[in-house]
Design an enzyme around this catalytic site. Structure first.
Site, mmCIF file in Angstrom:
data_model
loop_
_atom_site.group_PDB
_atom_site.id
_atom_site.type_symbol
_atom_site.label_atom_id
_atom_site.label_comp_id
_atom_site.label_asym_id
_atom_site.label_seq_id
_atom_site.Cartn_x
_atom_site.Cartn_y
_atom_site.Cartn_z
ATOM 1 N N GLY A 256 -5.647 0.019 2.223
ATOM 2 C CA GLY A 256 -5.007 -0.333 3.283
ATOM 3 C C GLY A 256 -5.022 -1.645 3.755
ATOM 4 O O GLY A 256 -4.140 -2.466 4.638
ATOM 5 N N GLY A 300 -6.015 -1.173 -3.063
ATOM 6 C CA GLY A 300 -5.264 -1.364 -4.125
ATOM 7 C C GLY A 300 -4.658 -2.881 -3.927
ATOM 8 O O GLY A 300 -5.280 -3.785 -4.589
ATOM 9 N N ARG A 301 -3.850 -2.917 -2.740
ATOM 10 C CA ARG A 301 -3.292 -4.416 -2.563
ATOM 11 C C ARG A 301 -4.361 -5.560 -2.703
ATOM 12 O O ARG A 301 -4.230 -6.616 -3.130
ATOM 13 C CB ARG A 301 -2.401 -4.299 -1.275
ATOM 14 N N CYS A 369 22.912 -7.801 -9.760
ATOM 15 C CA CYS A 369 24.300 -7.222 -9.164
ATOM 16 C C CYS A 369 24.142 -6.839 -7.717
ATOM 17 O O CYS A 369 24.512 -5.466 -7.799
ATOM 18 C CB CYS A 369 25.339 -6.632 -10.214
HETATM 19 N N1 LLP Z 1 -5.207 5.517 -1.235
HETATM 20 C C1 LLP Z 1 -3.975 6.193 -0.991
HETATM 21 C C2 LLP Z 1 -3.908 7.665 -0.812
HETATM 22 C C3 LLP Z 1 -2.715 5.509 -1.035
HETATM 23 O O1 LLP Z 1 -1.637 6.140 -0.770
HETATM 24 C C4 LLP Z 1 -2.602 3.997 -1.102
HETATM 25 C C5 LLP Z 1 -1.460 3.540 -1.251
HETATM 26 C C6 LLP Z 1 -3.824 3.418 -1.216
HETATM 27 C C7 LLP Z 1 -5.042 4.273 -1.326
HETATM 28 C C8 LLP Z 1 -3.809 1.825 -1.579
HETATM 29 O O2 LLP Z 1 -3.418 1.094 -0.486
HETATM 30 P P1 LLP Z 1 -3.506 -0.297 -0.497
HETATM 31 O O3 LLP Z 1 -5.211 -0.656 -0.497
HETATM 32 O O4 LLP Z 1 -2.890 -0.735 -1.695
HETATM 33 O O5 LLP Z 1 -2.896 -0.656 0.779
HETATM 34 N N2 LLP Z 1 4.643 0.170 -2.451
HETATM 35 C C9 LLP Z 1 4.054 -0.273 -1.047
HETATM 36 C C10 LLP Z 1 2.872 0.192 -0.761
HETATM 37 C C11 LLP Z 1 2.614 1.731 -0.906
HETATM 38 C C12 LLP Z 1 1.127 2.148 -0.706
HETATM 39 C C13 LLP Z 1 0.973 3.495 -1.034
HETATM 40 N N3 LLP Z 1 -0.197 3.867 -1.116
HETATM 41 C C14 LLP Z 1 4.365 -1.671 -0.925
HETATM 42 O O6 LLP Z 1 4.829 -2.396 -1.827
HETATM 43 O O7 LLP Z 1 3.886 -2.412 -0.036
#
Ligand code: LLP
Length: 446
Positions: A256, A300-301, A369
């Protein structure tokens, strides 16, 4: 000895290796990106290996510095699931969080040790759970169906499968409502009122090896307090599980941590995030007098986002007098659906005019489009002409992974850059690829 402060990639808009060369071109990973655009075509995703590895090292290093118990950082591969990325994060000593058979197979085929792989998902199929168990991965149970399927599939196994329990901690955090997951009204995880029954179920099901609890509250979060609160809730339930006789040993605080898309974004550093989460877990464990669990997190991000840049070639222009100038590029919402989905904002530069200090305000439109297919609205850039190479930063996470073939566009290639070398890690889709799965029934054939 002097402590060397290494920049936290998530606090930078550009990859850490970004430079400007003597031709006034942007370089990343020692590669002139204008040359990359010529060599590989556009749109093109670039991934900077150094930025990715730095972020991995900051997570693993900060965990070992701030958390005295065992720990493991997992890469949330939904952000970008690729063999090459899986291999890099595994080399950096991280595990991987996967949410589908596809992500699971990607991690396994990249050689990731299955004991460091965790399968998530709010509607996993029995097939996906079976694949994870066969490989020896841990399954994070999100609901009763998962637990029933796991109990079923566990029956004939020599060793009880490892299972974690995902809970909704009831924490609100400040981010876009579509990427918030920890509040009670969420489709993910067990509601706290179900947890006593879940723990009781696990206590009487020795064919499952329940290892601990998981919570993830949302994505692109800047507020450390939300993760402090989550840590407390997790430890509170960890304590209850131990009291019930469950042999829990792990807590997963989720991912997150946000990143910088624009200069106004001000996320905490990876080090601060890990230090804060670690402190909160340690304090809560002292409060409940429970041993420190193995601490997992799954960013992730903040791992892959800042490493990514998308290159486009500038094409047509339209000026609406007194309103705005649209500059169209050769990609758009199919390679980056985040602006149209979340009103996400980005920062761009003109890769072949990095030393041009003139500025005009333009809107960068995609080629789809759809009127909403705008990548950057009212941004200041040097005057653009057809053929210029536009670089959009911080596109490593949730860009290719959410890309589509809308309007039957082919999805771009991805190149990994490092020390002046560029390696293709994903080939560009061809028009043949697009038609590969189409079938024309005989009665429709010309
Ligand atoms: N763990 C779980 C259970 C998750 O659902 C997620 C992200 C993460 C870890 C990783 O979160 P991060 O560190 O990346 O914030 N498509 C959206 C983001 C969706 C995130 C979904 N879950 C966007 O483009 O902003």
């Amino acid at each position: 000895m002097l402590a060397i402060q290494v920049a936290s990639p998530n606090q930078h808009i550009r990859p850490l290796t970004s430079r400007i060369n003597e031709s006034g071109h942007l370089t990343i990973g020692g590669c002139d990106v204008v040359e990359l655009a010529q060599r590989f075509g556009t749109p093109l995703y670039i991934l900077d290996e150094h930025t990715l590895r730095t972020a991995c090292r900051q997570y693993t290093g900060a965990l070992s510095r701030h958390y005295p118990g065992p720990s493991l950082a997992l890469y949330a591969s939904k952000a970008l699931s690729l063999l090459a990325v899986s291999a890099v994060v595994a080399q950096e000593g991280m595990g991987i969080d996967v949410v589908s058979a596809g992500e699971l197979l990607t991690a396994l085929q990249a050689g990731v040790d299955a004991r460091t792989v965790y399968l998530h998902g709010n509607n996993k199929s029995a097939f996906e759970i079976g694949l994870a168990l066969d490989a020896g991965a841990t399954v994070v149970a999100d609901n009763w169906l998962d637990l029933e399927t796991l109990a079923d599939l566990a029956q004939d196994r020599p060793e009880p499968p490892r299972v974690m329990v995902r809970m909704t901690p009831g924490i609100e955090c400040h981010t876009h409502e579509y990427i918030r997951t920890g509040h009670l009204d969420s489709k993910f995880g067990f509601d706290p009122n179900e947890l006593p029954q879940v723990l009781a179920f696990l206590a009487r099901t020795p064919t499952l090896h329940a290892t601990g609890l998981h919570a993830h509250i949302g994505s692109q979060v800047f507020d450390l307090q939300a993760h402090i609160d989550t840590a407390r809730v997790l430890v509170e339930w960890f304590n209850k599980a131990l009291t019930l006789g469950l042999n829990f040993s792990e807590l997963n605080i989720g991912g997150g941590l946000g990143i910088c898309y624009t200069p106004t974004d001000d996320p905490p550093s990876i080090e601060q995030w890990v230090a804060t989460v670690s402190r909160a877990i340690i304090d809560a464990c002292q409060h409940y007098n429970v041993p420190l669990p193995r601490l997992l997190c799954e960013p992730g991000r903040s791992l892959i986002g800042p490493a990514g840049v998308t290159l486009y070639t500038v094409g047509s222009t339209k000026t609406v007098p007194d309103i705005r100038t649209y500059i169209s590029v050769d990609g758009g919402m199919s390679d980056n659906p985040r602006p149209i989905t979340y009103k996400a904002q980005y920062t761009a530069a003109v890769a072949n005019k990095m030393n041009d200090s003139r500025r005009s305000v333009v809107t960068i439109a995609g080629k789809h489009c759809e009127s909403g297919d705008v990548l950057l609205r009212d941004v200041e850039l040097p005057p653009l002409a057809g053929g210029d190479v536009l670089a959009v930063f911080s596109t490593g996470a949730y860009n290719f992974s959410m890309a589509s073939n809308y309007n039957r566009l082919t999805r771009p290639a991805i190149v990994l850059v490092s020390d002046g070398e560029a390696s293709i890690v994903l080939k560009r889709e061809s028009l043949d690829d697009l038609l590969r799965l189409d079938r024309l029934p005989e009665r429709l054939q010309p």
